[in-house]
Design a protein around this motif. Sequence first.
Motif, short mmCIF file in Angstrom:
data_model
loop_
_atom_site.label_atom_id
_atom_site.label_comp_id
_atom_site.label_asym_id
_atom_site.label_seq_id
_atom_site.Cartn_x
_atom_site.Cartn_y
_atom_site.Cartn_z
N VAL A 6 -0.96 -1.30 -4.36
CA VAL A 6 -0.05 -1.11 -5.39
C VAL A 6 0.35 -2.86 -5.88
O VAL A 6 0.64 -3.59 -4.81
CB VAL A 6 1.19 -0.75 -5.50
CG1 VAL A 6 2.36 -0.62 -6.25
CG2 VAL A 6 0.86 0.94 -5.10
N ILE A 50 6.21 1.53 -6.55
CA ILE A 50 5.73 2.35 -5.34
C ILE A 50 6.38 3.35 -5.08
O ILE A 50 5.73 4.32 -4.33
CB ILE A 50 5.94 1.05 -4.31
CG1 ILE A 50 5.40 1.55 -2.84
CG2 ILE A 50 7.26 0.84 -3.97
CD1 ILE A 50 3.89 1.54 -3.00
N LEU A 67 4.98 6.26 -6.94
CA LEU A 67 3.82 6.60 -6.47
C LEU A 67 3.77 7.45 -5.19
O LEU A 67 2.97 8.41 -4.81
CB LEU A 67 3.04 5.23 -6.37
CG LEU A 67 2.61 4.62 -7.70
CD1 LEU A 67 2.03 3.13 -7.63
CD2 LEU A 67 1.34 5.49 -8.27
N GLU A 68 4.63 6.91 -4.44
CA GLU A 68 4.77 7.65 -2.92
C GLU A 68 5.11 9.29 -3.10
O GLU A 68 4.33 10.13 -2.56
CB GLU A 68 5.61 7.01 -2.06
CG GLU A 68 5.51 5.50 -1.56
CD GLU A 68 4.61 5.51 -0.50
OE1 GLU A 68 3.95 6.56 0.09
OE2 GLU A 68 4.36 4.37 0.18
N TYR A 117 -2.78 9.62 -2.29
CA TYR A 117 -3.05 8.24 -2.57
C TYR A 117 -2.99 7.35 -1.33
O TYR A 117 -2.79 5.85 -1.53
CB TYR A 117 -2.44 7.76 -3.80
CG TYR A 117 -2.41 8.87 -4.77
CD1 TYR A 117 -3.56 9.32 -5.71
CD2 TYR A 117 -1.31 9.20 -5.44
CE1 TYR A 117 -3.68 10.11 -6.47
CE2 TYR A 117 -1.40 10.47 -6.50
CZ TYR A 117 -2.65 10.61 -6.95
OH TYR A 117 -2.61 11.47 -8.07
N SER A 118 -2.84 7.57 -0.30
CA SER A 118 -2.55 6.74 1.02
C SER A 118 -3.70 5.81 1.15
O SER A 118 -4.69 5.94 0.85
CB SER A 118 -2.43 7.58 2.15
OG SER A 118 -2.35 6.75 3.23
N ARG A 126 10.12 3.52 3.50
CA ARG A 126 9.31 4.69 2.54
C ARG A 126 8.85 5.50 3.64
O ARG A 126 8.84 7.02 3.32
CB ARG A 126 8.27 3.67 1.83
CG ARG A 126 8.79 2.98 0.56
CD ARG A 126 7.82 2.59 -0.36
NE ARG A 126 7.02 1.33 0.31
CZ ARG A 126 5.81 1.33 0.67
NH1 ARG A 126 5.13 2.10 0.55
NH2 ARG A 126 5.44 0.21 1.06
N ARG A 160 0.76 -1.01 0.06
CA ARG A 160 -0.09 0.10 0.05
C ARG A 160 0.88 1.16 -0.03
O ARG A 160 2.00 1.35 0.53
CB ARG A 160 -0.62 0.06 1.45
CG ARG A 160 -2.07 -1.16 1.31
CD ARG A 160 -2.89 -0.83 2.60
NE ARG A 160 -3.70 -1.93 2.66
CZ ARG A 160 -4.92 -2.41 2.05
NH1 ARG A 160 -5.33 -1.05 1.45
NH2 ARG A 160 -5.67 -3.35 2.22
N ILE A 161 0.26 2.18 -0.53
CA ILE A 161 0.92 3.66 -0.53
C ILE A 161 0.88 4.20 0.89
O ILE A 161 -0.40 4.20 1.59
CB ILE A 161 0.39 4.34 -1.43
CG1 ILE A 161 0.43 4.04 -3.26
CG2 ILE A 161 0.81 5.89 -1.43
CD1 ILE A 161 -0.10 4.86 -4.15
N SER A 221 1.78 10.82 -4.77
CA SER A 221 0.99 10.90 -3.73
C SER A 221 1.39 12.19 -2.73
O SER A 221 0.45 12.94 -2.20
CB SER A 221 0.78 9.90 -2.79
OG SER A 221 -0.11 9.77 -1.89
#
Length: 180
Positions: A13, A54, A57-58, A8-9, A30, A2-3, A61
């Motif tokens: 993913v 990931i 995406l973090e 987008y928390s 992360r 997961r983020i 986000s």
Amino acid sequence: MRITGGLYSGRIVKMPEGDLKIRPAMDRMRESVFAVLGDLTGFSFCDLFSGSGIIGLEAASRGAKPVVCIEKDRKKFPVLLQNATIAEPPLFCRAMPAETFIMRNKTAFDIVFLDPPFDYKFKLQLLERLDCSASLHEGSLVLIHFPHEDRLPEQVGALKSIDTRIFGRSTVRFYRKGPA
């Protein structure tokens, strides 16, 4: 997986199937890295050795734009492309070796994250190549995730270490690009 934070928390993913070589960045690592980086609104971000995407995406986000993800493994790439659509706008993804991207890229990023496989033997050379490339400008941050047993110098060309975080057998070193 997961983020861990930002817009987008909690979004899930996907991971490439059947590949034991993919080493997803640990959740705690992360969270800690992105807590240090803070709000990334207005910053460009490049994730080399992206895997599932990931890390990119973090960054997205937390407001980074554009976010570019580079992954050479064509078996992982379809999952990266699918995950990239979580972000709006989607992450920009390229299927090529990180070394090739660094040599060909003409756009400087504010932040570059390197997460090569732990058995990758050329981490220092990768940092040297990145330091001499157009991928960085003065003030750019470079983060590299590597096994604690590996030794990387405090300075690589104009890249000077400004922080190091240790997570079990894993280390993330933060470099800042200074004047040439």
